[in-house]
Design an enzyme around this catalytic site. Structure first.
Site, short mmCIF file in Angstrom:
data_model
loop_
_atom_site.label_atom_id
_atom_site.label_comp_id
_atom_site.label_asym_id
_atom_site.label_seq_id
_atom_site.Cartn_x
_atom_site.Cartn_y
_atom_site.Cartn_z
N SER A 153 0.83 -1.20 0.00
CA SER A 153 0.00 0.00 0.00
C SER A 153 0.86 1.26 0.00
O SER A 153 1.60 1.50 -0.94
CB SER A 153 -0.97 -0.04 1.19
OG SER A 153 -1.91 0.99 1.12
N ASP A 177 -0.63 -3.65 -4.17
CA ASP A 177 -1.72 -2.68 -4.23
C ASP A 177 -1.27 -1.31 -3.73
O ASP A 177 -1.72 -0.83 -2.67
CB ASP A 177 -2.94 -3.15 -3.44
CG ASP A 177 -4.23 -2.57 -3.99
OD1 ASP A 177 -4.31 -2.34 -5.21
OD2 ASP A 177 -5.17 -2.34 -3.21
N HIS A 247 -8.91 -4.08 -0.74
CA HIS A 247 -7.53 -3.63 -0.60
C HIS A 247 -6.69 -4.68 0.11
O HIS A 247 -5.53 -4.90 -0.25
CB HIS A 247 -7.52 -2.31 0.17
CG HIS A 247 -6.17 -1.64 0.21
ND1 HIS A 247 -5.39 -1.45 -0.90
CD2 HIS A 247 -5.46 -1.12 1.25
CE1 HIS A 247 -4.27 -0.83 -0.56
NE2 HIS A 247 -4.29 -0.63 0.75
#
Length: 445
Positions: A153, A177, A247
């Site tokens: 992330s 991601d 996510h």
């Protein structure tokens, strides 16, 4: 701890000899755990390193060997202050891959803040600290080629900053991601990009929310199109899971790949069922979501930036796809949407292939990819419906010469060989037809 020893380093600018401590008496430490009060007030950024190695005989060898490959694992935004639950899993799976050092970057005191904008600002501070440490490693004999940064992330952009500060000479960056808020539409130097390392691979699972939309590596993997993930809530009434489920799926997929319990093959022309046509990667096969991408690396570097796609189910092993071939002999052209049903006892799962209208005409073979949210075994029969959208006129017949499941792309002991069916039937449009399985020899292929 099994498979490794954790060494606590208070600050990455401490004298490098602190990373060469010997013996088994060093106190184990864990990633910083903060409470909600601290995240509400805000914390000052601080960076620590937790070291996992495959060295077991600590009395004879240093804990940290700079001549070995080193992986840095960098977590992302932590609004609650709690440590990531996946840290222990990923470190133990990584040390099982090869003889290497695993350094978990603990920047929780910079990442745990209700003010996301402050956390984004702290990414630069964290990157600067880690860059200084890697430079000291290089001075001690480490090779930048053997450095692998795995960023999660917001941590993916931290990894990108580190790579950029080192002139793009680190061996590899993996972005899981990459965070989207405040990084969408920014110049390449402001976020992870292919120039940050010799090789950059990226996995996308939530591009329409917390993830970053676009292409940011030499190869970008898009799970289920990089958007909504199977099994995740579809409405806001599900609470927190509605916001974070897509996510967080990157973690489950990557851990599954590291653990070799999934075989996730990605394709350039995925939804159209062109699964066998990976011409650019020959003589190697289509890229697979795995830790070791070395067999595709040179080809990917020549291709610049490559996008590949795969679908998953909601649960491990995350794959249940069939490639389906249909040969139509109907005289007149038909357009429609195909829905395929798999039956196992009373259990039924379906796949609606509706990403585009399919063209059915005389003597034409159509190849499809049917994606199912559930794995059924044994498959006892299948049903098929071709919906043309014709609701007021007469229903026309469609003559299907051959329907065949060419190959199941699920890596499972349940399916030691391809499952195939063969039919010759006239079916009515918009009507479901169920087939029992018939013998099919090698001529079906």
């Amino acid at each position: 701890k099994q498979n490794g020893k954790i060494l606590f380093v208070k600050n990455v600018f401490l004298i490098f000899k602190h990373m060469l401590l010997r013996g088994q008496d060093n106190e184990c430490d864990k990633i910083t755990n903060l409470d909600f009060r601290e995240t509400f007030i805000g914390t000052s950024p601080d960076v620590r390193l937790l070291l996992y190695t495959t060295t077991h005989n600590f009395s004879r060898e240093p804990l940290f060997n700079v001549t070995q490959p080193t992986n840095f694992v960098i977590h992302g935004y932590r609004p609650t202050g709690a440590p990531p639950v996946w840290i222990d899993h990923i470190t133990h799976l990584l040390v099982a891959q090869a003889n290497m050092n695993i350094l978990v970057v603990d920047w929780n005191r910079g990442a745990a803040n209700l003010n996301y904008f402050t956390t984004v600002a702290n990414t630069r501070y964290t990157a600067t600290n880690i860059t200084g440490f890697i430079q000291r490693m290089r001075d001690e004999g480490a090779s930048l080629d053997s450095i692998h940064l795995i960023g999660v992330s917001l941590g993916a952009h931290v990894a990108g900053y580190i790579g950029a500060m080192l002139g793009g000479r680190v061996g590899r960056i993996t972005g899981l991601d990459p965070a989207g808020p405040m990084f969408t539409g920014v110049p390449p130097e402001e976020c992870l990009n292919p120039s940050d390392a010799q090789f950059v691979d990226v996995l996308h699972t939530d591009m329409n929310s917390f993830g970053l939309r676009g292409t940011y590596g030499h190869i970008d993997f898009y799970a289920n199109g990089g958007l909504d993930q199977p099994g995740c809530p579809k409405t806001i009434f599900s609470g927190r899971s509605y916001f974070v489920c897509d996510h967080q799926r990157f973690g489950f997929l990557y851990l599954c790949a590291l653990n070799h319990t999934c075989s996730i093959t990605a394709y350039s022309d995925f939804l159209s069922g062109q699964c066998l046509q990976c011409e650019a990667f020959k003589p190697a096969s289509c890229p697979v979501l795995v830790y070791d991408l070395s067999q595709w690396r040179n080809t990917l570097l020549k291709l610049s930036q490559t996008r590949v796609y795969f679908s998953t189910t909601a649960e491990p092993p995350y794959r249940s796809d069939y490639r389906v071939g249909i040969i139509t002999w109907n005289l007149y052209l038909r357009w429609g949407v195909v829905t395929i049903y798999l039956h196992s006892g009373k259990n039924v799962t379906e796949s609606r292939i509706d990403h585009k209208l399919l063209r059915f005409e005389k003597y034409t073979a159509t190849r499809l990819l049917a994606q199912f949210d559930e794995e059924l075994y044994p498959i006892q029969k299948i049903s098929l419906r071709i919906a043309t959208g014709n609701v007021i006129g007469p229903r026309y017949n469609i003559w299907l010469l051959l329907i065949q499941s060419i190959q199941i792309t699920l890596h499972s002991s349940f399916f030691p060989r391809p499952l195939m069916w063969q039919y010759n039937i006239i079916m009515e449009e918009n009507a479901e037809v169920t087939f029992q399985r018939l013998p099919c020899d090698g001529s079906c292929l």
